[in-house]
Design a protein around this motif. Structure first.
Motif, PDB file in Angstrom:
ATOM      1  N   TYR A   1       0.841  -1.188   0.000  1.00 28.01           N
ATOM      2  CA  TYR A   1       0.000   0.000   0.000  1.00 28.01           C
ATOM      3  C   TYR A   1       0.875   1.236   0.000  1.00 28.01           C
ATOM      4  CZ  TYR A   1      -3.443   3.476   1.379  1.00 28.01           C
ATOM      5  OH  TYR A   1      -4.240   4.580   1.413  1.00 28.01           O
ATOM      6  N   SER A   2       0.502   2.185  -0.843  1.00 25.18           N
ATOM      7  CA  SER A   2       1.218   3.447  -0.962  1.00 25.18           C
ATOM      8  C   SER A   2       0.196   4.571  -0.951  1.00 25.18           C
ATOM      9  CB  SER A   2       2.011   3.457  -2.274  1.00 25.18           C
ATOM     10  OG  SER A   2       2.331   4.762  -2.655  1.00 25.18           O
ATOM     11  N   LYS A   3       0.320   5.472   0.014  1.00 21.78           N
ATOM     12  CA  LYS A   3      -0.561   6.646   0.059  1.00 21.78           C
ATOM     13  C   LYS A   3       0.173   7.794  -0.595  1.00 21.78           C
ATOM     14  CE  LYS A   3      -3.880   9.107   2.586  1.00 21.78           C
ATOM     15  NZ  LYS A   3      -4.984   9.063   1.656  1.00 21.78           N
ATOM     16  N   ALA A   4      -0.432   8.378  -1.614  1.00 22.52           N
ATOM     17  CA  ALA A   4       0.195   9.480  -2.346  1.00 22.52           C
ATOM     18  C   ALA A   4      -0.846  10.573  -2.573  1.00 22.52           C
ATOM     19  CB  ALA A   4       0.760   8.981  -3.676  1.00 22.52           C
ATOM     20  N   PRO A   5      -0.394  11.797  -2.794  1.00 20.25           N
ATOM     21  CA  PRO A   5      -1.328  12.919  -2.964  1.00 20.25           C
ATOM     22  C   PRO A   5      -2.352  12.721  -4.078  1.00 20.25           C
ATOM     23  CG  PRO A   5       0.904  13.742  -2.695  1.00 20.25           C
ATOM     24  CD  PRO A   5       1.000  12.244  -2.808  1.00 20.25           C
ATOM     25  N   ILE A   6      -1.950  12.151  -5.193  1.00 15.26           N
ATOM     26  CA  ILE A   6      -2.855  12.017  -6.339  1.00 15.26           C
ATOM     27  C   ILE A   6      -3.682  10.736  -6.267  1.00 15.26           C
ATOM     28  CG2 ILE A   6      -2.983  11.866  -8.870  1.00 15.26           C
ATOM     29  CD1 ILE A   6      -1.968  14.539  -8.171  1.00 15.26           C
ATOM     30  N   GLU A   7      -3.025   9.613  -5.959  1.00 25.52           N
ATOM     31  CA  GLU A   7      -3.715   8.332  -6.039  1.00 25.52           C
ATOM     32  C   GLU A   7      -3.030   7.311  -5.139  1.00 25.52           C
ATOM     33  OE1 GLU A   7      -5.584   5.870  -9.697  1.00 25.52           O
ATOM     34  OE2 GLU A   7      -3.529   6.558  -9.982  1.00 25.52           O
ATOM     35  N   ASP A   8      -3.837   6.580  -4.359  1.00 26.78           N
ATOM     36  CA  ASP A   8      -3.283   5.510  -3.525  1.00 26.78           C
ATOM     37  C   ASP A   8      -3.039   4.280  -4.393  1.00 26.78           C
ATOM     38  OD1 ASP A   8      -3.646   7.223  -1.409  1.00 26.78           O
ATOM     39  OD2 ASP A   8      -5.448   6.227  -0.677  1.00 26.78           O
ATOM     40  N   ILE A   9      -2.043   3.513  -4.002  1.00 29.78           N
ATOM     41  CA  ILE A   9      -1.745   2.265  -4.702  1.00 29.78           C
ATOM     42  C   ILE A   9      -1.975   1.129  -3.713  1.00 29.78           C
ATOM     43  CG2 ILE A   9       0.058   0.881  -5.789  1.00 29.78           C
ATOM     44  CD1 ILE A   9       1.299   3.557  -6.716  1.00 29.78           C
ATOM     45  N   ASP A  10      -2.744   0.143  -4.133  1.00 28.05           N
ATOM     46  CA  ASP A  10      -3.114  -0.969  -3.273  1.00 28.05           C
ATOM     47  C   ASP A  10      -3.087  -2.231  -4.127  1.00 28.05           C
ATOM     48  OD1 ASP A  10      -4.007  -2.345  -1.070  1.00 28.05           O
ATOM     49  OD2 ASP A  10      -6.034  -1.513  -1.096  1.00 28.05           O
ATOM     50  N   ALA A  11      -2.268  -3.197  -3.740  1.00 28.89           N
ATOM     51  CA  ALA A  11      -2.166  -4.446  -4.503  1.00 28.89           C
ATOM     52  C   ALA A  11      -2.089  -5.625  -3.545  1.00 28.89           C
ATOM     53  CB  ALA A  11      -0.939  -4.417  -5.404  1.00 28.89           C
ATOM     54  N   HIS A  12      -2.566  -6.773  -4.022  1.00 27.10           N
ATOM     55  CA  HIS A  12      -2.623  -7.965  -3.182  1.00 27.10           C
ATOM     56  C   HIS A  12      -2.193  -9.199  -3.973  1.00 27.10           C
ATOM     57  CE1 HIS A  12      -4.985  -5.704  -0.223  1.00 27.10           C
ATOM     58  NE2 HIS A  12      -5.529  -5.135  -1.295  1.00 27.10           N
ATOM     59  N   SER A  13      -1.593 -10.129  -3.226  1.00 29.61           N
ATOM     60  CA  SER A  13      -1.241 -11.431  -3.798  1.00 29.61           C
ATOM     61  C   SER A  13      -1.543 -12.502  -2.751  1.00 29.61           C
ATOM     62  CB  SER A  13       0.251 -11.486  -4.155  1.00 29.61           C
ATOM     63  OG  SER A  13       0.609 -12.814  -4.514  1.00 29.61           O
ATOM     64  N   ASP A  14      -1.996 -13.654  -3.194  1.00 28.13           N
ATOM     65  CA  ASP A  14      -2.152 -14.792  -2.291  1.00 28.13           C
ATOM     66  C   ASP A  14      -1.252 -15.947  -2.760  1.00 28.13           C
ATOM     67  OD1 ASP A  14      -3.447 -15.683  -4.544  1.00 28.13           O
ATOM     68  OD2 ASP A  14      -5.331 -16.164  -3.554  1.00 28.13           O
ATOM     69  N   LYS A  15      -0.179 -15.572  -3.450  1.00 25.48           N
ATOM     70  CA  LYS A  15       0.728 -16.565  -4.031  1.00 25.48           C
ATOM     71  C   LYS A  15       2.063 -16.641  -3.294  1.00 25.48           C
ATOM     72  CE  LYS A  15      -2.060 -17.245  -7.571  1.00 25.48           C
ATOM     73  NZ  LYS A  15      -3.075 -18.235  -7.454  1.00 25.48           N
ATOM     74  N   GLY A  16       2.142 -16.024  -2.116  1.00 25.18           N
ATOM     75  CA  GLY A  16       3.385 -16.096  -1.355  1.00 25.18           C
ATOM     76  C   GLY A  16       3.603 -17.485  -0.787  1.00 25.18           C
TER      77      GLY A  16
END
Length: 180
Positions: free
Chosen positions: A32-47
């Motif tokens: 997760y990355s909080k940024a002024p323009i747009e947050d980035i959120d990614a997920h994986s269940d392959k770890g």
């Protein structure tokens, strides 16, 4: 990528079934990355992960391309422009728990693991906090930590610097089964 678990077992020098060895083939990893323009959120269940509660050895690996984003363009940029997942296909951690909890007793145990964290082909010595929970014999591990893009030579073009934070929050959750 189904062989990552076997690679982790070999990586830790585990070549036979034994007491205290636990594996997870579907660890959840999010960024997760909080940024002024747009947050980035990614997920994986392959770890994948291996935990040896006798020696304290622990290893994680996650295929970079397994991260799913809400926006396909964001996922494409993540893989092609930033993490270069064809060149650096996985992120990994190999280390040792600094204190080994007694997994024969139910409870929640704060832990730290010291080892080598590798992302984007850059290895970094890290001590990462976590929590091991034992409930009715089931062992799980959770962790949350920050990763600075610059520490792993992930370059953010000045054109999009407001879209991507300089540090990314990583969450990991693994539920283990005994290795047989």
């Amino acid at each position: 990528m189904k062989y990552i678990g076997l690679i982790l077992l070999a990586w830790l020098g585990i070549n036979q079934a034994g007491q205290g060895i636990y594996v997870c083939k579907n660890a959840a990893v999010s960024l997760y990355s909080k940024a002024p323009i747009e947050d980035i959120d990614a997920h994986s269940d392959k770890g994948t992960s291996v935990l040896n509660t006798t020696t304290g050895d622990v290893a994680f690996a996650v295929p970079i391309r397994s991260f799913k984003f809400e926006k396909s363009l964001m996922q494409e940029h993540f893989n092609e422009n930033y993490l270069e997942s064809d060149k650096y296909p996985q992120a990994s951690f190999k280390g040792k728990l600094n204190t080994i909890p007694d997994v024969s007793k139910d409870g929640t145990y704060p832990v730290t693991a010291t080892g080598v964290f590798e992302v984007h082909g850059v290895k970094q010595n890290r001590t990462i906090p976590g929590k091991i929970t034992v409930s009715k014999g089931a062992v799980s591990l959770t962790s949350e930590f920050m990763v600075a893009c610059k520490d792993h030579k992930v370059e953010i073009p000045k054109l999009v610097f407001q879209n991507i934070a300089e540090t990314i929050r990583i969450n990991v959750s693994a539920v283990y089964t005994p290795y047989k």
